[in-house]
Design an enzyme around this catalytic site. Structure first.
Site, PDB file in Angstrom:
ATOM      1  N   GLU A 427     -61.603 -58.204  23.054  1.00  0.00           N
ATOM      2  CA  GLU A 427     -62.364 -59.224  23.793  1.00  0.00           C
ATOM      3  C   GLU A 427     -64.068 -59.381  23.500  1.00  0.00           C
ATOM      4  O   GLU A 427     -64.579 -60.331  23.615  1.00  0.00           O
ATOM      5  CB  GLU A 427     -62.004 -59.360  25.233  1.00  0.00           C
ATOM      6  CG  GLU A 427     -62.261 -60.448  26.127  1.00  0.00           C
ATOM      7  CD  GLU A 427     -61.763 -61.939  25.917  1.00  0.00           C
ATOM      8  OE1 GLU A 427     -62.020 -62.852  26.483  1.00  0.00           O
ATOM      9  OE2 GLU A 427     -61.034 -61.814  24.732  1.00  0.00           O
ATOM     10  N   THR A 558     -62.748 -78.453  20.265  1.00  0.00           N
ATOM     11  CA  THR A 558     -62.688 -77.474  20.563  1.00  0.00           C
ATOM     12  C   THR A 558     -61.404 -76.688  20.892  1.00  0.00           C
ATOM     13  O   THR A 558     -61.342 -75.547  21.013  1.00  0.00           O
ATOM     14  CB  THR A 558     -63.820 -77.129  21.679  1.00  0.00           C
ATOM     15  OG1 THR A 558     -64.286 -75.754  21.769  1.00  0.00           O
ATOM     16  CG2 THR A 558     -63.519 -77.553  22.957  1.00  0.00           C
TER      17      THR A 558
END
Length: 567
Positions: A427, A558
Site C-alpha cells: 500500500e 477514474t
C-alpha cells in the site's frame, strides 16, 4: 458569491408510464434469463468514430492480437468473482471473500453490481450482465443507508450506469440482454441519482459537501470532521475537502449532460473544480494545488501537494476532460495548461531516485509528497496511476519528455511488485533519496525495514495489498501506447500473483503482508468493487485485441468506466 445551484428538470422526469415501463423491462429480462439463449446475440453496428490524433500505437504487425489463453484466464477470474458474489451476497455492496459474508459500505444499493457491469459488457458475459441489469432497474436511489459520499457515489454508481448506456448506444450490448426501454430506465435512474446528489453542490464556492443526507436533501460535513466551540480544539473552521473529491466528477456529469441535453450537470461539476483550476491562491509550483481546501471559502487550509491518494484523480481528470469534451468547450486550453504545468512540476519537485543499497545497486524513480516545506519520501500504490495518465498525456499533447518520465515511474512501480515474496505491491513504501540536501523524513526503523532497504532499495511503511488496480492500469496504457511486449508480460506476472495469493473461497481476498507468502493466513476478508471494475478489466484489456476499446475512441473514468468520445 454564486447562488445555490438546483438541478434542472429533465425529459426523464418520472411520469405515469414509468411503472409500466419498469415492469415490462423486468419481465423481458426475466424471460431472457429463463431462456438463456446467449449463443447468437443480435448486436448493433459497432461504434466507430475517428477522433483526430492517434493515441494508440499503430505499428503492431500482428502483435496486437488477443493472447487468448491469458485473456480467458482473466475472464474466468471475473466469472468466479461474480458467481461467488451472486451465490452469497447478492444485492449487498460487497462480498467478504474469505468468510462468504456481506458488506454494505456504499449505501446498500449493490455497489458491486452497478460498478462491475461495464466489465461484464466488455467481456461479453451476457448472462451475468442480465442479472445485473435486472437488479439495477429495481434500485431505489431516492433512499440510502447512511450518509452518501458524493465522490464514491459518482464514480461507482453514476459512472457505472452511464457507461452501460454509452456501451449500449455504441452497439456493444445485445438487444436481448438490454433493450431500448431498459436503457432509458437506467438513464432515468442516473438522473434520479444525480438529482439526489445535487445538494452536495449547494455551497458558496460550488465545491461539494463531503456527504449528503438523502432523507433531508442537505449537504453534510464528513462524519469525522471536528467541530468545537473551543477554537483551540477545532481542527478547521469549516468543512474541508481534498482535490480529488471536488475535482473528479466532471467526466461523469459531462456525459450525463450529453445524454440528457441538460447543461446543469456539466455546469455544476465545472463549478466544483473551478477553485482548483482557476485558483486565486498562489502555490510555489505551477499547476499543483494545496490541500485540503475549505469548501466555504475555497482557500487551502494546509499545504499538502502531491499526486497520491486524495489528490490523484483531479489531475487525471484535467487530462481526460480534454479527450472527452467537444472542441467547442471554451476551457480546454486552460485544462491542458493546468495538466502540463502540474505534470512538469511533479517531475521537477517530487520525482526522486532511490540511492543504491548494499544488495541492490539499481536506482528507481518514485514520486513523493510535499507537506508545507517538508518533502516526504513515501509513495502509495494509488500513485501508480500516474505513469499511465502521464503517458497518455505525452501522446495526446506530444510531450516526449513526459513519456520518458512516465515509463521510468512505471518501472519503479514494477520493481516494488517484483521485489516482494508475493510479487504484489504494498500500500505504501519509502526509499532513501539519491539526491537530498536534508535528512529524509522517513528512514527504516525496524530490523525488517532495514533488511528490505538493503535487499530492494526501498522499505514498506504499509505492507498490505488491497486488490488495487493502479499498477495494472498503467501497464494497460503502456502496452496500448508503446506496443512493447514487456508491459503485457508484467501484467501477466501480476495476475498470476493475484491468482496464487489472493483467490479465496468466495472471491479474491486482500493481503495483510506482501513481503511474506503465508497462504490463507495472509488473507484479509475484504474485496472492494474496484477489483472487478478496474483490476480485472484492465488486465483483460491488456490481453485482448488492441482494437477492443481503443484509446482513440474511448476514455476511461477514474473508476475504469469507459465513455465514448463524441466530437
Amino acid at each position: 458569491m454564486p447562488s445555490l445551484r438546483r438541478w434542472g428538470k429533465s425529459k426523464f422526469e418520472r411520469n405515469p408510464e414509468t411503472s409500466f415501463k419498469l415492469l415490462a423491462a423486468l419481465l423481458v429480462i426475466t424471460l431472457y434469463l429463463l431462456l438463456k439463449e446467449f449463443q447468437h446475440p443480435t448486436v448493433h453496428q459497432p461504434f466507430t468514430a475517428p477522433i483526430g490524433a492517434t493515441v494508440q500505437y499503430t505499428q503492431w504487425n500482428g502483435t496486437g492480437k488477443a493472447h487468448e489463453l491469458r485473456a480467458t484466464r482473466v475472464k474466468d477470474a471475473m466469472r468466479y468473482t461474480f458467481r461467488r458474489y451472486r451465490e452469497n451476497a447478492w444485492g449487498y455492496d460487497d462480498i467478504l471473500p474469505v468468510s462468504g459474508g456481506s458488506s454494505s459500505s456504499r449505501n446498500g444499493w449493490g455497489a458491486f453490481i452497478v460498478d462491475s457491469a461495464s466489465t461484464l459488457v466488455l467481456m461479453e458475459l451476457w448472462e451475468e450482465l442480465a442479472h445485473s441489469i435486472e437488479h439495477i432497474l429495481g434500485i431505489d436511489f431516492d433512499t440510502a443507508e447512511n450518509l452518501v459520499d458524493p465522490f464514491e457515489t459518482t464514480i461507482r454508481y453514476l459512472g457505472g450506469m452511464l457507461s452501460i448506456v454509452d456501451l449500449y448506444d455504441a452497439g456493444l450490448i445485445p438487444e436481448d440482454v438490454l433493450h431500448e426501454e431498459a436503457r432509458d430506465l437506467i438513464l432515468e435512474h442516473a438522473v434520479t441519482l444525480a438529482g439526489k446528489l445535487a445538494p452536495a453542490y449547494d455551497t458558496p464556492t460550488g465545491m461539494p459537501w463531503p456527504r449528503v443526507d438523502f432523507d433531508t436533501d442537505q449537504g453534510e460535513p464528513n462524519p469525522t470532521f471536528v467541530f468545537s466551540d473551543d477554537p483551540n480544539k477545532r481542527e478547521y473552521d469549516h468543512p474541508v475537502i481534498g482535490p480529488a473529491r471536488t475535482g473528479s466528477s466532471i467526466l461523469e456529469n459531462r456525459v450525463l449532460t450529453r445524454m440528457t441535453g441538460d447543461p446543469i450537470y456539466a455546469k455544476n461539476s465545472t463549478l466544483a473544480w473551478a477553485p482548483l483550476v482557476w485558483s486565486k491562491w498562489k502555490t510555489p509550483w505551477p499547476g499543483m494545488v494545496d490541500g485540503p481546501i475549505d469548501i466555504m471559502t475555497g482557500s487551502p487550509v494546509a499545504r499538502s501537494r502531491h499526486w497520491d491518494g486524495g489528490h490523484d484523480s483531479y489531475y487525471e481528470y484535467l487530462l481526460k476532460i480534454t479527450l472527452l469534451a467537444p472542441p467547442t468547450d471554451p476551457h480546454l486550453d486552460v485544462y491542458k495548461k493546468r495538466f502540463l504545468d502540474s505534470a512538469h512540476s511533479l517531475r521537477k519537485h517530487l520525482g526522486s531516485r532511490s540511492a543504491p543499497a548494499p544488495d541492490h545497486i539499481m536506482q528507481h524513480l518514485y514520486i513523493g509528497r510535499q507537506d508545507d516545506q517538508q518533502f516526504q519520501n513515501q509513495q502509495g500504490h494509488l500513485a501508480c496511476f500516474a505513469p499511465g495518465t502521464i503517458l497518455l498525456a505525452s501522446k495526446h499533447y506530444d510531450q516526449p519528455s513526459l513519456r520518458t518520465f512516465a515509463l521510468a515511474l512505471l518501472e519503479g512501480c514494477r520493481h516494488v511488485y517484483a521485489s516482494t515474496a508475493t510479487n504484489l505491491g504494498p500500500e505504501t513504501w519509502s526509499w532513501t533519496p539519491k539526491l537530498s540536501y536534508d535528512e529524509p523524513l522517513f528512514a527504516p526503523k525496524t530490523e525488517r525495514q532495514q533488511q528490505e532497504q538493503a535487499q530492494a532499495g526501498f522499505w514498506m511503511t504499509n505492507s498490505s495489498y488491497k486488490g488495487r488496480p493502479e499498477y495494472v492500469e498503467s501497464l494497460f496504457y503502456a502496452w496500448r501506447i508503446t506496443g512493447e511486449q514487456r508491459y503485457r508480460d508484467w501484467a501477466w506476472e501480476a495476475f498470476a500473483a493475484m491468482e496464487e495469493h489472493c483467490k479465496a473461497p468466495f472471491g479474491y481476498a486482500q493481503l495483510a503482508d506482501v513481503w511474506e507468502a503465508k497462504g490463507d493466513d495472509n488473507w484479509v476478508d475484504m474485496q472492494e468493487s474496484f477489483w472487478a471494475t478496474e483490476t480485472l478489466k484492465y488486465l483483460w484489456l491488456t490481453f485482448t485485441d488492441v482494437e477492443t476499446m481503443s484509446l482513440d475512441t474511448w476514455v476511461f473514468s477514474t473508476e475504469g468506466h469507459p465513455f465514448r468520445m463524441i466530437r
